[in-house]
Enzyme design. Structure first.
Site, short mmCIF file in Angstrom:
data_model
loop_
_atom_site.label_atom_id
_atom_site.label_comp_id
_atom_site.label_asym_id
_atom_site.label_seq_id
_atom_site.Cartn_x
_atom_site.Cartn_y
_atom_site.Cartn_z
N HIS A 31 0.83 -1.21 0.00
CA HIS A 31 0.00 0.00 0.00
C HIS A 31 0.87 1.26 0.00
O HIS A 31 0.71 2.15 -0.85
CB HIS A 31 -0.91 -0.03 1.24
CG HIS A 31 -1.83 1.15 1.37
ND1 HIS A 31 -3.15 1.10 0.99
CD2 HIS A 31 -1.62 2.41 1.83
CE1 HIS A 31 -3.71 2.28 1.21
NE2 HIS A 31 -2.80 3.10 1.73
N GLU A 32 1.80 1.32 0.94
CA GLU A 32 2.66 2.51 1.03
C GLU A 32 3.55 2.64 -0.21
O GLU A 32 3.82 3.74 -0.68
CB GLU A 32 3.50 2.50 2.31
CG GLU A 32 2.69 2.52 3.61
CD GLU A 32 1.64 3.64 3.71
OE1 GLU A 32 1.87 4.73 3.16
OE2 GLU A 32 0.58 3.39 4.33
N HIS A 56 1.68 4.52 -2.78
CA HIS A 56 1.76 5.97 -2.55
C HIS A 56 3.14 6.48 -3.00
O HIS A 56 3.25 7.52 -3.66
CB HIS A 56 1.60 6.29 -1.06
CG HIS A 56 0.18 6.23 -0.55
ND1 HIS A 56 -0.82 6.99 -1.09
CD2 HIS A 56 -0.38 5.51 0.47
CE1 HIS A 56 -1.96 6.74 -0.41
NE2 HIS A 56 -1.71 5.85 0.52
N GLU A 101 -4.84 7.76 -2.90
CA GLU A 101 -5.30 6.50 -2.32
C GLU A 101 -5.62 5.47 -3.42
O GLU A 101 -5.48 4.27 -3.21
CB GLU A 101 -6.51 6.77 -1.43
CG GLU A 101 -6.85 5.66 -0.45
CD GLU A 101 -5.81 5.41 0.64
OE1 GLU A 101 -4.83 6.19 0.78
OE2 GLU A 101 -5.95 4.39 1.34
MG MG Z 1 -3.14 5.28 2.18
#
Ligand code: MG
Length: 511
Positions: free
Chosen positions: A270-271, A274, A300
């Site tokens: 997830h990170e 980003h 997101e």
């Molecule tokens: Mg996030």
């Protein structure tokens, strides 16, 4: 041309703000990863100083003058002089940021900072003791301040418009209603149907996974996704986050040590999503204020596409599971791939938003959205929040929390004055599904690549279509030009239905 001189002066000023903000980000990163406990107080002072300097530069009277000369107003935020797309985007972005710094009187800014700082510590105590009465008076003051800020921002027609626009430029309450009302209906029906089906087996998550091997797994997936080691780092922090310290320095964090190492695995992916966005800004925006995610929802969408659409997909695990089994042979050696795939995609209504699965997550967000808009409209009083929260939880997910820390007191956002922020989490899911569909249209072999562990084609597509532009275009503009239509929540719900029909079997998920 005179307007070019004005624009260049604006860019020079913007560059200083950009550098100040990255310097502050370094201090913030340090604070979350390795700052000695006793150094926190002076660090806050250091950060406040840098923030003050950035504010002065953003709100500078000369900036007001330059933006006026270029013709930037609420009605014409891109200015009225002839500019390229990128320069017009730059003017719009700077105008938005400048306006937020100058439209609140200083005593309101100070009062907001003071109140949110008090409210956050009161909220932490209230959550610990499950005592809403302790928090309610503080929250009331914050709601009043938020209403005042919305009024001064003068964006849109509904007070919520100014709040959502802060995080999702151009988004409005009317548009959110258009999207969230049908989405809520579809998701509650899907959750209710899934509840009647047998649940996947997940007992092997409770074993002891050696910490060293959890680390290896995190580093392995980062390398595989193409996260450049010479332009970033992976460290450990209490709450995983991504932070940008420079055009070639984007750092992510994770946490290990939970019994289930796949929480850490998915959080790292997830990170990384980003981070890859922040590392993908093109030369035209590199090093200036446009080198920034265009909205929290688009940001997101990047993290969730990598986490859910890629790393929770069947092709991904068909290609990757063998390696993970080799890393944990004693635990997963005998667990079949299909069992594992179903386990990481288990859908189960739960109280805590941050632990929610792909299907229930957006319902947690819509619940908060409904409460926030009712508070802004004055149709809901702060005192009634706990009861209305629990009622909605029961309507949406069929469960009722038995303590406030599992309900209305779980999130820090409201105490920090973050109203209008929650919807961006659900928008991330929706943008992600719609953009992914366009990616599959452009890259017919995408899921074969994912199965083979080749992620470069998808990353290149994201860079070309989204990352390179930074904040040049809004989320709505990007979506329209990439997918040919405005936001359509149908892509997300049909993705979910197809995926979870396959996992949960039985009669097809209607609605
Ligand atoms: Mg996030």
């Amino acid at each position: 041309m005179q307007h070019e001189d004005w624009l260049n002066e604006l860019k020079e000023r913007g560059r200083e703000i950009y550098l100040l903000e990255h310097t502050a980000a370094l201090l913030g990163w340090d604070q979350e990863t390795c700052l000695p406990e006793k150094a926190v107080e002076e660090r806050s002072e250091q950060l406040a100083l840098l923030e003050g300097l950035a504010h002065e530069k953003l709100a500078h009277p000369r900036v007001t003058e330059l933006l006026e000369k270029l013709g930037a107003t609420l009605e014409t935020p891109k200015g009225t002089v002839p500019l390229t797309d990128v320069d017009a985007g730059y003017v719009r972005h700077f105008f938005r940021r400048h306006r937020r710094e100058v439209c609140f009187p200083e005593d309101l800014v100070r009062e907001f900072a003071r109140r949110t700082s008090i409210a956050q510590s009161v909220w932490a105590r209230a959550r610990k003791s499950n005592d809403f009465a302790l928090f309610a008076p503080e929250l009331k003051k914050i709601v009043a301040l938020i209403k005042e800020r919305a009024r001064l921002l003068k964006v849109g027609t509904h007070p919520y418009d100014a709040l959502i626009d802060t995080y999702e430029p151009g988004m409005t309450k009317a548009e959110l209603d258009r999207i969230f009302i049908p989405l809520k209906k579809e998701l509650t029906a899907l959750v209710a149907q899934i509840k009647t089906r047998p649940q996947p087996q997940t007992d092997f998550f409770n074993a002891e996974y050696p910490l060293e091997d959890q680390r290896k797994l995190g580093n392995l997936i980062l390398a595989r996704l193409g996260y450049p080691q010479d332009r970033g780092r992976l460290d450990v922090s209490a709450h995983p986050f991504t932070t940008t310290l420079g055009a070639d320095d984007v750092r992510i964090t994770t946490r290990y040590g939970e019994p289930n190492p796949f929480n850490s695995f998915f959080s790292t992916v997830h990170e990384a999503g980003h981070g890859l966005y922040e590392l993908g800004f093109g030369d035209a925006v590199r090093g200036n204020l446009l080198a920034d995610g265009t909205s929290l929802g688009i940001h997101e969408s990047q993290s969730r596409s990598w986490e859910n659409l890629i790393a929770r997909s069947r092709p991904f695990w068909h290609g990757f599971y063998g390696e993970v089994q080799k890393l944990f042979p004693g635990i997963l050696g005998e667990v079949p791939e299909e069992t594992f795939y179903q386990a990481i995609n288990r859908v189960s209504p739960s109280f805590i938003r941050v632990d929610a699965d792909e299907v229930t997550y957006s319902l947690h967000v819509i619940l908060r959205y409904e409460l926030e808009t009712a508070l802004m409209e004055g149709t809901l009083e702060v005192e009634d929040l706990p009861r209305v929260w629990d009622d909605k939880m029961e309507q949406f997910l069929g469960i009722r929390p038995d303590k406030l820390s599992l309900g209305v007191l779980q999130d820090v956002h409201w105490s920090a004055g973050l109203f209008g922020y929650f919807p961006t989490y659900a928008l991330g899911n929706l943008y992600g599904a719609q953009l992914f569909r366009a990616a599959r249209r452009d890259l017919p072999g995408l899921m074969d690549d994912v199965e083979a562990g080749r992620f470069a084609p998808f990353l290149d597509w994201l860079r070309r279509s989204i990352h390179q532009y930074g904040s040049t275009y809004t989320a709505g503009e990007l979506l329209q030009s990439i997918t040919g239509e405005p936001l359509n929540p149908g892509y997300f719900t049909s993705y979910l239905k197809e995926k979870y029909q396959d996992i949960y079997g039985g009669e097809s998920f209607g609605g």
